[in-house]
Design a protein around this motif. Structure first.
Motif, PDB file in Angstrom:
ATOM      1  N   GLY A 140       0.931  -1.328   0.242  1.00  0.00           N
ATOM      2  CA  GLY A 140      -0.178   0.459  -0.066  1.00  0.00           C
ATOM      3  C   GLY A 140       1.307   1.061   0.393  1.00  0.00           C
ATOM      4  N   ARG A 141       0.358   2.023  -0.008  1.00  0.00           N
ATOM      5  CA  ARG A 141       0.829   3.313  -0.297  1.00  0.00           C
ATOM      6  C   ARG A 141       1.325   4.219   0.622  1.00  0.00           C
ATOM      7  NH1 ARG A 141      -3.291   7.961  -1.813  1.00  0.00           N
ATOM      8  NH2 ARG A 141      -5.355   7.032  -0.622  1.00  0.00           N
ATOM      9  N   GLY A 142       1.055   3.870   1.914  1.00  0.00           N
ATOM     10  CA  GLY A 142       1.255   4.499   3.780  1.00  0.00           C
ATOM     11  C   GLY A 142       2.995   4.266   4.329  1.00  0.00           C
ATOM     12  N   GLU A 143       3.492   3.464   4.064  1.00  0.00           N
ATOM     13  CA  GLU A 143       4.547   2.951   4.389  1.00  0.00           C
ATOM     14  C   GLU A 143       5.927   3.189   4.010  1.00  0.00           C
ATOM     15  OE1 GLU A 143       4.183  -1.040   6.258  1.00  0.00           O
ATOM     16  OE2 GLU A 143       2.853   0.064   7.620  1.00  0.00           O
ATOM     17  N   LEU A 144       5.267   4.287   2.180  1.00  0.00           N
ATOM     18  CA  LEU A 144       6.520   4.538   1.205  1.00  0.00           C
ATOM     19  C   LEU A 144       7.795   4.307   1.867  1.00  0.00           C
ATOM     20  CD1 LEU A 144       4.657   3.825  -2.382  1.00  0.00           C
ATOM     21  CD2 LEU A 144       5.616   2.015  -1.253  1.00  0.00           C
ATOM     22  N   ALA A 145       7.521   5.985   2.593  1.00  0.00           N
ATOM     23  CA  ALA A 145       8.531   6.770   3.058  1.00  0.00           C
ATOM     24  C   ALA A 145       9.430   6.178   3.815  1.00  0.00           C
ATOM     25  CB  ALA A 145       8.117   7.556   3.770  1.00  0.00           C
ATOM     26  N   ALA A 146       9.530   4.763   4.507  1.00  0.00           N
ATOM     27  CA  ALA A 146      10.698   4.145   4.913  1.00  0.00           C
ATOM     28  C   ALA A 146      11.507   4.280   3.836  1.00  0.00           C
ATOM     29  CB  ALA A 146       9.867   2.766   5.437  1.00  0.00           C
ATOM     30  N   PHE A 147      10.713   3.387   2.760  1.00  0.00           N
ATOM     31  CA  PHE A 147      12.061   2.994   1.399  1.00  0.00           C
ATOM     32  C   PHE A 147      13.021   4.162   0.930  1.00  0.00           C
ATOM     33  CE2 PHE A 147       8.290   0.226   1.904  1.00  0.00           C
ATOM     34  CZ  PHE A 147       9.326  -0.483   2.819  1.00  0.00           C
ATOM     35  N   ALA A 149      15.361   5.464   2.086  1.00  0.00           N
ATOM     36  CA  ALA A 149      16.462   5.430   2.886  1.00  0.00           C
ATOM     37  C   ALA A 149      17.615   4.676   2.242  1.00  0.00           C
ATOM     38  CB  ALA A 149      16.226   5.520   4.596  1.00  0.00           C
ATOM     39  N   SER A 150      16.966   4.057   0.821  1.00  0.00           N
ATOM     40  CA  SER A 150      17.770   3.509   0.355  1.00  0.00           C
ATOM     41  C   SER A 150      17.670   3.480  -1.267  1.00  0.00           C
ATOM     42  CB  SER A 150      17.173   1.845   0.476  1.00  0.00           C
ATOM     43  OG  SER A 150      17.060   1.600   2.137  1.00  0.00           O
ATOM     44  N   PRO A 151      18.171   4.351  -1.911  1.00  0.00           N
ATOM     45  CA  PRO A 151      17.893   5.104  -2.952  1.00  0.00           C
ATOM     46  C   PRO A 151      18.230   4.552  -3.726  1.00  0.00           C
ATOM     47  CG  PRO A 151      19.658   6.274  -1.542  1.00  0.00           C
ATOM     48  CD  PRO A 151      18.924   5.350  -0.634  1.00  0.00           C
ATOM     49  N   GLU A 152      19.598   3.373  -3.625  1.00  0.00           N
ATOM     50  CA  GLU A 152      20.133   2.325  -4.348  1.00  0.00           C
ATOM     51  C   GLU A 152      19.533   1.858  -5.100  1.00  0.00           C
ATOM     52  OE1 GLU A 152      21.255   0.362  -0.674  1.00  0.00           O
ATOM     53  OE2 GLU A 152      20.698   2.165  -1.463  1.00  0.00           O
ATOM     54  N   LEU A 153      18.291   0.957  -4.477  1.00  0.00           N
ATOM     55  CA  LEU A 153      17.380   0.256  -5.116  1.00  0.00           C
ATOM     56  C   LEU A 153      16.360   0.703  -5.357  1.00  0.00           C
ATOM     57  CD1 LEU A 153      16.374  -1.723  -1.476  1.00  0.00           C
ATOM     58  CD2 LEU A 153      18.295  -2.483  -3.150  1.00  0.00           C
ATOM     59  N   TRP A 154      15.429  -0.152  -6.543  1.00  0.00           N
ATOM     60  CA  TRP A 154      14.853  -0.235  -7.054  1.00  0.00           C
ATOM     61  C   TRP A 154      13.571  -0.633  -7.164  1.00  0.00           C
ATOM     62  CZ3 TRP A 154      11.924  -2.425 -10.767  1.00  0.00           C
ATOM     63  CH2 TRP A 154      10.657  -1.232 -11.147  1.00  0.00           C
ATOM     64  N   TYR A 155      11.608   0.018  -7.115  1.00  0.00           N
ATOM     65  CA  TYR A 155      11.135  -0.057  -6.127  1.00  0.00           C
ATOM     66  C   TYR A 155       9.891  -0.625  -7.562  1.00  0.00           C
ATOM     67  CZ  TYR A 155      13.258   0.330  -1.770  1.00  0.00           C
ATOM     68  OH  TYR A 155      14.161   0.641  -0.938  1.00  0.00           O
ATOM     69  N   LEU A 156       9.310  -1.216  -7.763  1.00  0.00           N
ATOM     70  CA  LEU A 156       7.939  -1.346  -8.375  1.00  0.00           C
ATOM     71  C   LEU A 156       6.718  -1.734  -8.020  1.00  0.00           C
ATOM     72  CD1 LEU A 156       6.530  -1.502 -10.795  1.00  0.00           C
ATOM     73  CD2 LEU A 156       6.170  -4.312 -10.631  1.00  0.00           C
ATOM     74  N   ILE A 157       5.828   0.049  -7.406  1.00  0.00           N
ATOM     75  CA  ILE A 157       5.096   0.435  -5.941  1.00  0.00           C
ATOM     76  C   ILE A 157       3.521   0.125  -6.865  1.00  0.00           C
ATOM     77  CG2 ILE A 157       4.362   1.629  -5.191  1.00  0.00           C
ATOM     78  CD1 ILE A 157       7.204   3.247  -4.670  1.00  0.00           C
ATOM     79  N   ARG A 158       3.331  -0.912  -6.535  1.00  0.00           N
ATOM     80  CA  ARG A 158       1.946  -1.425  -7.103  1.00  0.00           C
ATOM     81  C   ARG A 158       0.571  -0.312  -6.049  1.00  0.00           C
ATOM     82  NH1 ARG A 158      -0.165  -7.457  -8.332  1.00  0.00           N
ATOM     83  NH2 ARG A 158      -0.207  -7.628  -6.540  1.00  0.00           N
ATOM     84  N   ASP A 167       6.869  10.940  -0.746  1.00  0.00           N
ATOM     85  CA  ASP A 167       6.875   9.166   0.022  1.00  0.00           C
ATOM     86  C   ASP A 167       7.830   8.981  -1.088  1.00  0.00           C
ATOM     87  OD1 ASP A 167       5.824  10.194   2.268  1.00  0.00           O
ATOM     88  OD2 ASP A 167       3.954   9.551   1.812  1.00  0.00           O
ATOM     89  N   LEU A 168       7.659   9.008  -1.899  1.00  0.00           N
ATOM     90  CA  LEU A 168       8.005   7.724  -3.319  1.00  0.00           C
ATOM     91  C   LEU A 168       9.580   8.079  -3.413  1.00  0.00           C
ATOM     92  CD1 LEU A 168       5.880   8.892  -6.168  1.00  0.00           C
ATOM     93  CD2 LEU A 168       5.885   6.687  -5.158  1.00  0.00           C
ATOM     94  N   HIS A 172      11.748   4.300  -9.063  1.00  0.00           N
ATOM     95  CA  HIS A 172      10.959   3.286  -9.008  1.00  0.00           C
ATOM     96  C   HIS A 172       9.991   3.523 -10.023  1.00  0.00           C
ATOM     97  CE1 HIS A 172       9.443   7.617  -7.770  1.00  0.00           C
ATOM     98  NE2 HIS A 172       7.982   7.135  -8.343  1.00  0.00           N
ATOM     99  N   GLU A 173       8.857   2.802  -9.654  1.00  0.00           N
ATOM    100  CA  GLU A 173       7.354   3.138 -10.977  1.00  0.00           C
ATOM    101  C   GLU A 173       6.083   2.264 -10.539  1.00  0.00           C
ATOM    102  OE1 GLU A 173       6.023   0.591 -14.898  1.00  0.00           O
ATOM    103  OE2 GLU A 173       8.714   0.530 -14.729  1.00  0.00           O
TER     104      GLU A 173
END
Length: 253
Positions: A140-147, A149-158, A167-168, A172-173
């Protein structure tokens, strides 16, 4: 119509919609009002009366229960809606209103699963960097801010609705979609986006389980948010038939 026992159904889940349909059916002997939090822009509305939006914390819920002469509450919110569940328990205790939690059973790992359970978004963010580089996020969209802190990762966010831009994470995509998703679709999502780790919540139920099966088949590790406990003293049932049996035993009936 108004002399029927009034049930407040805290909803938003597929189980809540099924229960609302049963209670709204002719001959149920109950009046049901489903309450939705209003966090989704275009929610799937259940049968019967519906209210959308918060109550104003425990005091507001207490007032609502008294004003609308509620005979029972069924908390069929998402297993991670801990604040609403806590407020319902406190308001039920203050007003003497019977309260039931309808909670589908949590998922359990099977042969071939590579699950890592965590208790918070921060714990999940720290673990992801050890497991992969391309993360499929279905929390979900409510807890994305925690990530962020890890800018080296790529995220597919559904997500059903767009998250707040702040928060993004940097890379990401967004995949705006509403489930359920079948196994073939989840396999294709993992393949097309070259996913190497899945992040999700232990919501339970069959509707969103195919992503876990797809991850198992692909040998992909899963970071799984552990669900919060039901408030102490609140009885809990796993399915709609058990909830209906509990309602049948209400003293007001």
């Amino acid at each position: 119509m108004t002399d029927r026992p009034h049930v407040l159904l805290l909803g938003g889940t597929s189980d809540a919609r099924r229960l609302a349909a049963e209670l709204d059916a002719a001959g149920s002997g109950l009046r049901v009002t489903s309450s939705l939090a209003g966090r989704v822009a275009d929610p799937r509305l259940p049968a019967g009366e519906v209210r959308i939006g918060g109550f104003g914390g425990v005091p507001g819920l207490v007032d609502w229960l008294r004003e609308h002469r509620v005979a029972a509450i069924v908390d069929a919110t998402h297993p991670f809606a801990a604040v609403m569940s806590r407020n319902a328990a406190l308001a039920a205790a203050e007003t003497g209103t019977p309260l039931l939690a309808l909670r589908r059973p949590a998922w359990t790992p099977g042969p071939g699963d590579r699950w890592h359970e965590v208790g918070s978004p921060a714990e999940a963010a720290a673990l992801l960097t050890e497991l992969g580089r391309r993360v499929f996020v279905t929390t979900g969209r409510g807890e994305l801010a925690a990530f962020t802190a890890s800018p080296e990762l790529w995220y597919l966010i559904r997500s059903v609705d767009p998250p707040e831009p702040a928060d993004l994470p940097p890379h990401h995509e967004l995949l705006l979609a509403r489930g359920p998703f079948d196994l073939a679709a989840e396999r294709e999502t993992l393949r097309r986006h070259r996913i190497d780790v899945l992040l999700t919540k232990n919501s339970g139920g069959p509707a969103t389980a195919p992503k876990l099966l797809a991850a198992r088949e692909a040998g992909i590790p899963v970071v799984l948010r552990r669900r919060p406990a039901t408030p102490p003293g609140v009885p809990e049932v796993p399915d709609v038939p058990d909830a209906l049996r509990w309602l049948d035993r209400l003293p007001s009936r």
